[in-house]
Design an enzyme around this catalytic site. Structure first.
Site: not given
Ligand code: F6P
Length: 555
Positions: A212, A267-268, A353, A384
């Site tokens: 994406e 990532g998180r 996650e 509400h």
């Molecule tokens: O699809 C999950 C994931 O790997 C997450 O853990 C991560 O934060 C996100 O996609 C984005 O990943 P990246 O920073 O590698 O684009």
């Protein structure tokens, strides 16, 4: 055999559960005047009140025993010292290292990683100062006015949440935009008001291969080049944040414009790293440092405070208590603060996650419930909408109520209305309203006895609904840092108790790889014969509409 469910503390909790499960918190408060004091913690600018939970002194003691038996203390140390606690990926989980003071030293794989962290922070600070001074110029010589962060998951949610939460602390007139969705509508909505001559793109992706993000990054590059024509100007308008230097270069961004971080940042858990670039550009390095210091204060609290007074430990254990013993399967996050609007979304990734897993660290099938469904939204709006279910629904949903007392403006009247709701809702959820109280109320309203009987069942509230109240003096970068780190560590505590690796995310991969297959079917205009009938029909329907639209456009 599951060691957790066979452990002495687990069995003792079950025994205790059978004694306490029907106890009503209303009575607990009635018979223990010191209950609030006993079950609340004042820490820095924060009050953590967990007295409205279905626990006694003994519950807490037995939950603490569970944490001890799970070796939580040594696991915490292992995390902060950089042991490879992410065992499936053979990595450390060192987000704590991103919050160190500049002079601290932390050795990992033979080198002081804090030096690398500080070096990246310095580079980020330079860029931020240039931008704030209007010295970072686009290809026509005009200053940058808009920053677009393109990322998804941890490369989007953290920066987006913090930039929005700390709007009051903005250091410049720069505008910030976040693109995560690959739906072109989001891209178009953001781009329609932007000028390529004054826009800076941050391509944020740890892997720099996320479908994406890379699709959107490519669209941004094409959008830019359609106006600008010359690739050499990209260096004035594109920066990357990643661990993957090769892919960054391959995309067309020079390493000079790349901000790095490391595989030991999940990532998180990455907003404290270079992924926080947009945060620094929004609030400046001083405020970003305050955010980091808030997290550090919480790190130290988590690392060194005995479990019975340790906020993230208690939060984690309460979650286990409800999930595994009471069987409450969801948990609500209810901020009473407009700026914390994105907190539930942010925490969904963090917790779900991390702990949405069904095998132990060593790969054994888990026979107990793990991460609950986390959900929520602004509490005041929820009142509400979905609060009806919280108060009178057939399932119990433990909830965190979060508020900051002082408003960022001087509008105390509005703020008091909000705070009164924040307080009253937890009281109502805890106390409920008994049959007798309801009859009395209806009589004072002058209702006839037959009307009272008809209405009565609908107007009784069982109460006994657990909540945590998390109250800050005000929303500052430091307090926000504490809040986020508190939830990070709560998540870790639960992972340790459930014996799962909270730092991998293999569960996201199957869908990703099948999406690639389906995309290739679209390109070949033919579903492969490997799909089931439903999937085949869905692919055909998509292709049908795409094809007819294409034909209409070309005809
Ligand atoms: O699809 C999950 C994931 O790997 C997450 O853990 C991560 O934060 C996100 O996609 C984005 O990943 P990246 O920073 O590698 O684009």
């Amino acid at each position: 055999m599951n060691t957790l469910t066979q452990s002495a503390s687990w069995k003792s909790l079950w025994q205790h559960y059978s004694q306490i499960k029907n106890a009503h918190m209303k009575d607990m408060f009635k018979f223990d005047k010191a209950r609030h004091q006993r079950f609340s913690i004042n820490f820095e600018d924060m009050l953590f009140d967990f007295s409205k939970n279905r626990i006694s002194k003994e519950t807490l003691a037995r939950l603490v025993d569970l944490a001890i038996e799970a070796n939580l203390k040594s696991q915490i140390e292992a995390m902060f010292r950089g042991k490879n606690i992410n065992t499936t990926e053979q990595r450390a989980a060192l987000h704590g290292a991103l919050r160190l003071n500049s002079s601290d030293v932390l050795m990992y794989r033979g080198q002081d990683i804090n030096r690398d962290v500080q070096a990246e922070l310095n580079r980020i600070e330079q860029l931020s100062e240039q931008l704030h001074a209007g010295e970072k110029l686009g290809f026509t010589g005009r200053p940058i006015t808009d920053v677009v962060n393109i990322g998804i998951g941890g490369s989007d949610l953290g920066p987006k949440f913090v930039v929005s939460a700390l709007k009051q602390y903005r250091q410049s007139n720069l505008n910030f935009h976040f693109i995560s969705n690959v739906d072109p509508s989001q891209f178009n909505d953001v781009m329609e008001a932007l000028n390529p001559a004054t826009t800076l793109f941050i391509i944020a992706s740890k892997s720099f291969t996320t479908q994406e993000t890379m699709t959107n990054a490519q669209a941004a590059k094409e959008w830019f080049l359609a106006f600008v024509k010359q690739k050499r100007f990209m260096k004035k308008h594109f920066v990357a944040v990643s661990t993957n230097r090769e892919e960054v270069i391959h995309f067309g961004i020079s390493p000079i414009n790349m901000f790095s971080f490391w595989d030991w940042v999940g990532g998180r858990y990455s907003l404290w790293s270079s992924i926080g670039l947009s945060i620094v550009l929004a609030i400046g390095m001083k405020n970003f440092n305050a955010l980091r210091q808030g997290a550090k204060v919480m790190d130290d609290h988590f690392r060194y405070t005995p479990f019975a007074q340790n906020i993230p430990v208690i939060m984690g254990l309460l979650g286990v208590w409800y999930n595994n013993f009471f069987g409450f399967k969801t948990h609500a996050i209810l901020p009473y603060n407009h700026r914390l609007d994105l907190l539930p979304q942010y925490l969904q990734q963090l917790e779900m996650e991390s702990n949405g897993k069904s095998v132990t660290k060593t790969g054994g099938k888990i026979g107990y419930s793990t991460g609950p469904i986390l959900w929520g939204s602004q509490g005041i709006n929820g009142q509400h909408a979905f609060f009806q279910l919280l108060h009178q629904g057939s399932q119990t949903i433990p909830a965190d109520f979060i508020a900051c007392v002082l408003p960022e403006s001087r509008q105390f009247e509005q703020q008091e209305v909000m705070l009164s709701n924040f307080v009253a809702q937890t009281e109502a959820l805890m106390k409920g309203r008994s049959k007798e109280e309801t009859i009395r109320l209806l009589r004072t309203k002058g209702l006839k006895e037959e009307d009272i009987s008809a209405k009565l069942p609908h107007m009784i509230f069982d109460g006994n609904k657990p909540t945590n109240s998390i109250l800050f003096r005000e929303l500052t970068p430091r307090n926000l840092g504490m809040l986020i780190a508190m939830y990070e560590h709560k998540t870790f505590v639960q992972g340790v108790i459930w014996n799962i690796n909270s730092f991998d995310q293999f569960g996201v991969e199957l869908g990703k790889s099948l999406a690639k297959d389906v995309l290739s079917n679209f390109k070949m205009q033919k579903p492969s014969n490997l799909h089931d009938s439903s999937t085949t029909a869905l692919i055909e329907s998509c292709m049908h509409y795409l094809r007819s639209e294409n034909n209409a456009q070309s005809g």
